[in-house]
Design a protein around this motif. Structure first.
Motif, PDB file in Angstrom:
ATOM      1  N   LYS A  91       0.831  -1.203   0.000  1.00 10.08           N
ATOM      2  CA  LYS A  91       0.000   0.000   0.000  1.00 10.08           C
ATOM      3  C   LYS A  91       0.866   1.254   0.000  1.00 10.08           C
ATOM      4  CE  LYS A  91      -3.650   2.294   2.693  1.00 10.08           C
ATOM      5  NZ  LYS A  91      -4.510   2.181   3.904  1.00 10.08           N
ATOM      6  N   ALA A  92       1.952   1.240   0.783  1.00  9.26           N
ATOM      7  CA  ALA A  92       2.846   2.399   0.848  1.00  9.26           C
ATOM      8  C   ALA A  92       3.586   2.599  -0.466  1.00  9.26           C
ATOM      9  CB  ALA A  92       3.843   2.219   1.995  1.00  9.26           C
ATOM     10  N   VAL A  93       4.013   1.509  -1.100  1.00  9.91           N
ATOM     11  CA  VAL A  93       4.699   1.620  -2.386  1.00  9.91           C
ATOM     12  C   VAL A  93       3.756   2.184  -3.449  1.00  9.91           C
ATOM     13  CG1 VAL A  93       5.770   0.327  -4.266  1.00  9.91           C
ATOM     14  CG2 VAL A  93       6.362  -0.221  -1.902  1.00  9.91           C
ATOM     15  N   LEU A  94       2.529   1.681  -3.478  1.00  8.77           N
ATOM     16  CA  LEU A  94       1.552   2.176  -4.448  1.00  8.77           C
ATOM     17  C   LEU A  94       1.265   3.661  -4.226  1.00  8.77           C
ATOM     18  CD1 LEU A  94      -0.937  -0.832  -4.517  1.00  8.77           C
ATOM     19  CD2 LEU A  94       0.662  -0.153  -6.320  1.00  8.77           C
ATOM     20  N   ARG A  95       1.208   4.071  -2.966  1.00  8.23           N
ATOM     21  CA  ARG A  95       0.982   5.483  -2.652  1.00  8.23           C
ATOM     22  C   ARG A  95       2.141   6.336  -3.161  1.00  8.23           C
ATOM     23  NH1 ARG A  95       0.171   5.210   2.811  1.00  8.23           N
ATOM     24  NH2 ARG A  95       2.414   5.326   3.131  1.00  8.23           N
ATOM     25  N   ALA A  96       3.380   5.856  -2.955  1.00  9.70           N
ATOM     26  CA  ALA A  96       4.551   6.601  -3.410  1.00  9.70           C
ATOM     27  C   ALA A  96       4.596   6.649  -4.936  1.00  9.70           C
ATOM     28  CB  ALA A  96       5.819   5.959  -2.859  1.00  9.70           C
ATOM     29  N   ARG A  97       4.209   5.543  -5.562  1.00  6.46           N
ATOM     30  CA  ARG A  97       4.205   5.518  -7.025  1.00  6.46           C
ATOM     31  C   ARG A  97       3.143   6.458  -7.581  1.00  6.46           C
ATOM     32  NH1 ARG A  97       3.475  -0.030 -10.415  1.00  6.46           N
ATOM     33  NH2 ARG A  97       1.291   0.272  -9.791  1.00  6.46           N
ATOM     34  N   TYR A  98       1.987   6.508  -6.932  1.00  7.77           N
ATOM     35  CA  TYR A  98       0.940   7.434  -7.366  1.00  7.77           C
ATOM     36  C   TYR A  98       1.424   8.879  -7.236  1.00  7.77           C
ATOM     37  CZ  TYR A  98      -3.516   9.898  -7.603  1.00  7.77           C
ATOM     38  OH  TYR A  98      -4.519  10.755  -7.960  1.00  7.77           O
ATOM     39  N   ARG A  99       2.163   9.164  -6.166  1.00  8.65           N
ATOM     40  CA  ARG A  99       2.727  10.514  -6.003  1.00  8.65           C
ATOM     41  C   ARG A  99       3.669  10.828  -7.152  1.00  8.65           C
ATOM     42  NH1 ARG A  99       6.124  12.675  -0.674  1.00  8.65           N
ATOM     43  NH2 ARG A  99       6.809  14.657  -1.594  1.00  8.65           N
ATOM     44  N   CYS A 100       4.427   9.815  -7.606  1.00  8.00           N
ATOM     45  CA  CYS A 100       5.306  10.024  -8.754  1.00  8.00           C
ATOM     46  C   CYS A 100       4.498  10.396  -9.994  1.00  8.00           C
ATOM     47  CB  CYS A 100       6.125   8.761  -9.034  1.00  8.00           C
ATOM     48  SG  CYS A 100       7.506   8.486  -7.923  1.00  8.00           S
ATOM     49  N   ILE A 101       3.384   9.717 -10.195  1.00  9.73           N
ATOM     50  CA  ILE A 101       2.536  10.006 -11.347  1.00  9.73           C
ATOM     51  C   ILE A 101       2.064  11.456 -11.309  1.00  9.73           C
ATOM     52  CG2 ILE A 101       0.340   9.450 -12.467  1.00  9.73           C
ATOM     53  CD1 ILE A 101       0.740   6.575 -11.447  1.00  9.73           C
ATOM     54  N   MET A 102       1.737  11.935 -10.119  1.00 12.93           N
ATOM     55  CA  MET A 102       1.221  13.292  -9.955  1.00 12.93           C
ATOM     56  C   MET A 102       2.323  14.353 -10.007  1.00 12.93           C
ATOM     57  SD  MET A 102      -2.088  13.093  -9.686  1.00 12.93           S
ATOM     58  CE  MET A 102      -1.890  11.873 -10.990  1.00 12.93           C
ATOM     59  N   GLN A 103       3.456  14.081  -9.367  1.00 12.64           N
ATOM     60  CA  GLN A 103       4.492  15.105  -9.198  1.00 12.64           C
ATOM     61  C   GLN A 103       5.704  14.913 -10.108  1.00 12.64           C
ATOM     62  OE1 GLN A 103       5.542  15.666  -5.054  1.00 12.64           O
ATOM     63  NE2 GLN A 103       3.425  15.597  -4.388  1.00 12.64           N
ATOM     64  N   ALA A 104       5.930  13.689 -10.544  1.00 10.91           N
ATOM     65  CA  ALA A 104       7.080  13.400 -11.413  1.00 10.91           C
ATOM     66  C   ALA A 104       6.625  12.394 -12.466  1.00 10.91           C
ATOM     67  CB  ALA A 104       8.241  12.840 -10.590  1.00 10.91           C
ATOM     68  N   PRO A 105       5.769  12.832 -13.404  1.00 11.21           N
ATOM     69  CA  PRO A 105       5.108  11.907 -14.324  1.00 11.21           C
ATOM     70  C   PRO A 105       6.041  11.073 -15.188  1.00 11.21           C
ATOM     71  CG  PRO A 105       4.736  14.205 -14.961  1.00 11.21           C
ATOM     72  CD  PRO A 105       5.316  14.220 -13.589  1.00 11.21           C
ATOM     73  N   PHE A 106       7.233  11.569 -15.496  1.00  9.20           N
ATOM     74  CA  PHE A 106       8.173  10.752 -16.262  1.00  9.20           C
ATOM     75  C   PHE A 106       8.493   9.481 -15.495  1.00  9.20           C
ATOM     76  CE2 PHE A 106      12.466   9.299 -17.144  1.00  9.20           C
ATOM     77  CZ  PHE A 106      12.450   9.163 -18.522  1.00  9.20           C
ATOM     78  N   PHE A 107       8.860   9.636 -14.216  1.00  8.58           N
ATOM     79  CA  PHE A 107       9.195   8.483 -13.389  1.00  8.58           C
ATOM     80  C   PHE A 107       7.959   7.639 -13.107  1.00  8.58           C
ATOM     81  CE2 PHE A 107      12.276  11.807 -12.295  1.00  8.58           C
ATOM     82  CZ  PHE A 107      13.451  11.144 -12.622  1.00  8.58           C
ATOM     83  N   GLY A 108       6.838   8.309 -12.901  1.00  2.00           N
ATOM     84  CA  GLY A 108       5.604   7.589 -12.630  1.00  2.00           C
ATOM     85  C   GLY A 108       5.211   6.691 -13.783  1.00  2.00           C
ATOM     86  N   ALA A 109       5.312   7.215 -15.003  1.00  5.58           N
ATOM     87  CA  ALA A 109       4.946   6.425 -16.183  1.00  5.58           C
ATOM     88  C   ALA A 109       5.875   5.238 -16.346  1.00  5.58           C
ATOM     89  CB  ALA A 109       4.992   7.308 -17.433  1.00  5.58           C
ATOM     90  N   LEU A 110       7.169   5.446 -16.119  1.00  9.94           N
ATOM     91  CA  LEU A 110       8.120   4.346 -16.259  1.00  9.94           C
ATOM     92  C   LEU A 110       7.937   3.322 -15.142  1.00  9.94           C
ATOM     93  CD1 LEU A 110      10.424   3.327 -18.001  1.00  9.94           C
ATOM     94  CD2 LEU A 110      12.019   4.617 -16.563  1.00  9.94           C
TER      95      LEU A 110
END
Length: 241
Positions: free
Chosen positions: A11-30
């Motif tokens: 759950k914590a990893v998914l939350r951090a990954r979602y934050r990447c999608i919102m704040q750092a979309p390049f990393f989030g998409a990858l």
């Protein structure tokens, strides 16, 4: 492993990954293209913090949950950056431990340049700012060899694969990058590595589109490093030999 701990970590990893999608979309998409594995070991390799082999992201649940949310966010970026820069494909015959040290120096400076936080003890030496992992490796290897020649302990040849016993206690770093393998766990052939590089270049191109559609511009140093993977100076079958 306790199932409750594993679920909490996921759950914590998914939350951090979602934050990447919102704040750092390049990393989030990858990051979205890679499988999340919550574990303490994988195919005999210990996962003390985190690791990636280019297809999967491995997270030690106890370690990940011990981090602040900002550190969790940066750890996801850290491991994704290893993949973005093809560190899982570029080690060759280099020493595993020194390669991880060199790639961490390279990655952490790039992360810091984007404005994301880095952990207090993450390797981020000022002298290596803007350096490629290969260049950092050459410097670190030379310094260790000089230290051994002068009678220092150094790190010796190290271990070609993760899981060796260190000769001295080191500050725990945020995660490792493992060599890419095939589905049976065997090293990739030269042609398979070159093909993996081409696939990665396409993934990076897709992530870059997502990043720019979100209205973001890339930091110059990071864009230059990524372009080395997306638009190499020669065929990867040649560069990786």
């Amino acid at each position: 492993m306790d199932d409750g701990l594993k679920r909490e970590a996921l759950k914590a990893v998914l939350r951090a990954r979602y934050r990447c999608i919102m704040q750092a979309p390049f990393f989030g998409a990858l990051a979205m293209s890679m499988e999340i594995v919550i574990c303490e070991e994988y195919m005999g390799k210990p996962v003390e913090t985190a690791a990636t082999d280019g297809k999967r992201m491995f997270y030690n649940p106890g370690y990940f949950l011990s981090l602040t949310r900002d550190e969790q966010f940066s750890l996801v970026i850290h491991e994704t950056s290893h993949v973005a820069l093809a560190h899982h494909l570029r080690r060759g015959r280099r020493n595993f431990e020194l390669w991880n040290e060199a790639t961490d120096q390279s990655v952490n400076w790039l992360i810091r340049s984007t404005g994301a936080p880095t952990g207090e003890h993450w390797l981020c030496d000022q002298q290596y700012k803007g350096w490629s992992a290969e260049r950092v490796y050459g410097k670190v290897e030379s310094e260790k060899e000089d230290g051994e020649a002068e009678g220092g302990s150094g790190s010796g040849g190290g271990n070609p694969d993760p899981g060796g016993t260190p000769t001295e206690k080191k500050v725990m770093q945020p995660g490792e990058v493992w060599d890419a393998t095939d589905e049976t766990g065997d090293p990739l052939t030269p042609s398979a590595r070159a093909e993996a590089m081409k696939d990665l270049a396409q993934d990076l191109s897709n992530a870059d589109v997502v990043h720019k559609e979100a209205g973001n511009s890339s930091e110059a140093g990071y864009e230059r490093s990524i372009n080395e993977v997306m638009s190499p100076s020669a065929e990867w079958s040649v560069l990786l030999t």
